[in-house]
Design a protein around this motif. Structure first.
Motif, PDB file in Angstrom:
ATOM      1  N   THR A 268       0.833  -1.190   0.000  1.00 13.04           N
ATOM      2  CA  THR A 268       0.000   0.000   0.000  1.00 13.04           C
ATOM      3  C   THR A 268       0.870   1.243   0.000  1.00 13.04           C
ATOM      4  O   THR A 268       1.851   1.324   0.721  1.00 13.04           O
ATOM      5  CB  THR A 268      -0.897   0.003   1.259  1.00 13.04           C
ATOM      6  N   ASP A 269       0.493   2.207  -0.844  1.00  9.52           N
ATOM      7  CA  ASP A 269       1.199   3.487  -0.835  1.00  9.52           C
ATOM      8  C   ASP A 269       0.869   4.225   0.448  1.00  9.52           C
ATOM      9  O   ASP A 269      -0.255   4.182   0.940  1.00  9.52           O
ATOM     10  CB  ASP A 269       0.778   4.349  -2.027  1.00  9.52           C
ATOM     11  N   VAL A 270       1.831   4.913   1.001  1.00 11.81           N
ATOM     12  CA  VAL A 270       1.642   5.708   2.202  1.00 11.81           C
ATOM     13  C   VAL A 270       2.025   7.141   1.872  1.00 11.81           C
ATOM     14  O   VAL A 270       3.059   7.388   1.267  1.00 11.81           O
ATOM     15  CB  VAL A 270       2.506   5.181   3.377  1.00 11.81           C
ATOM     16  N   VAL A 271       1.173   8.076   2.244  1.00 19.15           N
ATOM     17  CA  VAL A 271       1.447   9.489   2.017  1.00 19.15           C
ATOM     18  C   VAL A 271       1.368  10.195   3.364  1.00 19.15           C
ATOM     19  O   VAL A 271       0.475   9.935   4.165  1.00 19.15           O
ATOM     20  CB  VAL A 271       0.465  10.109   0.999  1.00 19.15           C
ATOM     21  N   GLU A 272       2.341  11.047   3.631  1.00 19.56           N
ATOM     22  CA  GLU A 272       2.338  11.814   4.874  1.00 19.56           C
ATOM     23  C   GLU A 272       1.495  13.064   4.660  1.00 19.56           C
ATOM     24  O   GLU A 272       1.701  13.805   3.702  1.00 19.56           O
ATOM     25  CB  GLU A 272       3.758  12.202   5.264  1.00 19.56           C
ATOM     26  N   ILE A 273       0.532  13.280   5.570  1.00 19.63           N
ATOM     27  CA  ILE A 273      -0.386  14.400   5.453  1.00 19.63           C
ATOM     28  C   ILE A 273      -0.316  15.245   6.718  1.00 19.63           C
ATOM     29  O   ILE A 273      -0.693  14.776   7.796  1.00 19.63           O
ATOM     30  CB  ILE A 273      -1.822  13.906   5.214  1.00 19.63           C
ATOM     31  N   PRO A 274       0.174  16.485   6.607  1.00 19.89           N
ATOM     32  CA  PRO A 274       0.152  17.372   7.770  1.00 19.89           C
ATOM     33  C   PRO A 274      -1.298  17.588   8.228  1.00 19.89           C
ATOM     34  O   PRO A 274      -2.200  17.760   7.401  1.00 19.89           O
ATOM     35  CB  PRO A 274       0.766  18.671   7.248  1.00 19.89           C
ATOM     36  N   ILE A 275      -1.513  17.568   9.544  1.00 18.54           N
ATOM     37  CA  ILE A 275      -2.868  17.633  10.074  1.00 18.54           C
ATOM     38  C   ILE A 275      -2.902  18.463  11.347  1.00 18.54           C
ATOM     39  O   ILE A 275      -1.956  18.451  12.132  1.00 18.54           O
ATOM     40  CB  ILE A 275      -3.399  16.196  10.350  1.00 18.54           C
ATOM     41  N   ARG A 276      -4.010  19.172  11.525  1.00 21.57           N
ATOM     42  CA  ARG A 276      -4.317  19.844  12.795  1.00 21.57           C
ATOM     43  C   ARG A 276      -5.647  19.267  13.249  1.00 21.57           C
ATOM     44  O   ARG A 276      -6.645  19.381  12.535  1.00 21.57           O
ATOM     45  CB  ARG A 276      -4.436  21.348  12.610  1.00 21.57           C
ATOM     46  N   ALA A 277      -5.664  18.628  14.428  1.00 23.43           N
ATOM     47  CA  ALA A 277      -6.903  18.002  14.886  1.00 23.43           C
ATOM     48  C   ALA A 277      -6.797  17.592  16.345  1.00 23.43           C
ATOM     49  O   ALA A 277      -5.765  17.078  16.765  1.00 23.43           O
ATOM     50  CB  ALA A 277      -7.197  16.769  14.047  1.00 23.43           C
ATOM     51  N   GLU A 278      -7.869  17.831  17.091  1.00 24.56           N
ATOM     52  CA  GLU A 278      -7.957  17.298  18.448  1.00 24.56           C
ATOM     53  C   GLU A 278      -8.372  15.836  18.398  1.00 24.56           C
ATOM     54  O   GLU A 278      -7.974  15.047  19.249  1.00 24.56           O
ATOM     55  CB  GLU A 278      -8.959  18.104  19.272  1.00 24.56           C
TER      56      GLU A 278
ATOM     57  N   GLY B  65     -13.315  19.141  13.324  1.00 28.38           N
ATOM     58  CA  GLY B  65     -12.137  19.716  13.956  1.00 28.38           C
ATOM     59  C   GLY B  65     -10.844  19.348  13.253  1.00 28.38           C
ATOM     60  O   GLY B  65      -9.760  19.609  13.758  1.00 28.38           O
ATOM     61  N   VAL B  66     -10.942  18.743  12.076  1.00 30.00           N
ATOM     62  CA  VAL B  66      -9.771  18.266  11.329  1.00 30.00           C
ATOM     63  C   VAL B  66      -9.490  19.210  10.169  1.00 30.00           C
ATOM     64  O   VAL B  66     -10.376  19.505   9.367  1.00 30.00           O
ATOM     65  CB  VAL B  66     -10.012  16.842  10.779  1.00 30.00           C
ATOM     66  N   SER B  67      -8.249  19.681  10.085  1.00 31.84           N
ATOM     67  CA  SER B  67      -7.755  20.435   8.933  1.00 31.84           C
ATOM     68  C   SER B  67      -6.493  19.735   8.448  1.00 31.84           C
ATOM     69  O   SER B  67      -5.663  19.317   9.265  1.00 31.84           O
ATOM     70  CB  SER B  67      -7.433  21.878   9.318  1.00 31.84           C
ATOM     71  N   ILE B  68      -6.372  19.607   7.126  1.00 37.33           N
ATOM     72  CA  ILE B  68      -5.226  18.888   6.563  1.00 37.33           C
ATOM     73  C   ILE B  68      -4.582  19.704   5.451  1.00 37.33           C
ATOM     74  O   ILE B  68      -5.176  20.636   4.922  1.00 37.33           O
ATOM     75  CB  ILE B  68      -5.637  17.503   6.014  1.00 37.33           C
ATOM     76  N   ALA B  69      -3.366  19.319   5.110  1.00 35.94           N
ATOM     77  CA  ALA B  69      -2.651  19.909   3.972  1.00 35.94           C
ATOM     78  C   ALA B  69      -2.255  18.763   3.051  1.00 35.94           C
ATOM     79  O   ALA B  69      -1.199  18.144   3.228  1.00 35.94           O
ATOM     80  CB  ALA B  69      -1.429  20.690   4.439  1.00 35.94           C
TER      81      ALA B  69
END
Length: 145
Positions: A2-12, A46-50
């Protein structure tokens, strides 16, 4: 593999995969709501991602909520574009015509699936090439084999 991608995230309450081989990561409610029979509500996660360029996230219903309670995601799949940095919100719809549905903070309300996407280059033509299906659309193959 499986491909894995790193995703910056802001979330409680960050999304999480319930099982190692799940395609979708569960999104949780960051707020409470009551969905009346036939009602809908926009629920924050409450989740924001880039997302990296060339990726999109798709918000889809959870099968258990749909089967057991008639709860679905109204605009499924909801598309999160790579350039979006705001909170991911989920429009839930209660398709049950008799029972309300309560959403509590922390409830798993939807799933998010991450995938690479291709960009199209549109090439105007006078006519499209023939195909077996042609212009046959909605219901053209019938219900039963």
């Amino acid at each position: 593999m499986t491909d894995v991608v790193e995703i910056p995230i802001r979330a409680e309450l960050p999304p999480n995969y319930a099982h190692a081989d799940d395609a979708g990561a569960d999104l949780r409610a960051a707020e409470s709501a009551v969905l009346a029979p036939g009602g809908r509500a926009l629920i924050g996660t409450g989740v924001s991602i880039a997302l990296p360029e060339g990726y999109a996230a798709f918000v889809v219903p959870r099968s258990g909520l749909a089967a057991k309670h008639g709860i679905t995601v109204l605009n499924a799949p909801g598309t999160v574009d790579a350039g979006y940095r705001g909170e991911i919100k989920v429009t839930l719809l209660n398709t049950d015509q008799e029972h309300e549905f309560r959403v509590e903070v922390g409830d798993r309300i939807a799933q998010v699936v991450f995938t690479p996407v291709s960009r199209a280059v549109f090439a105007p033509v006078a006519e499209l090439p023939d195909s077996e299906r042609g212009a046959k659309g909605f219901g053209s193959t019938g219900v039963r084999g």
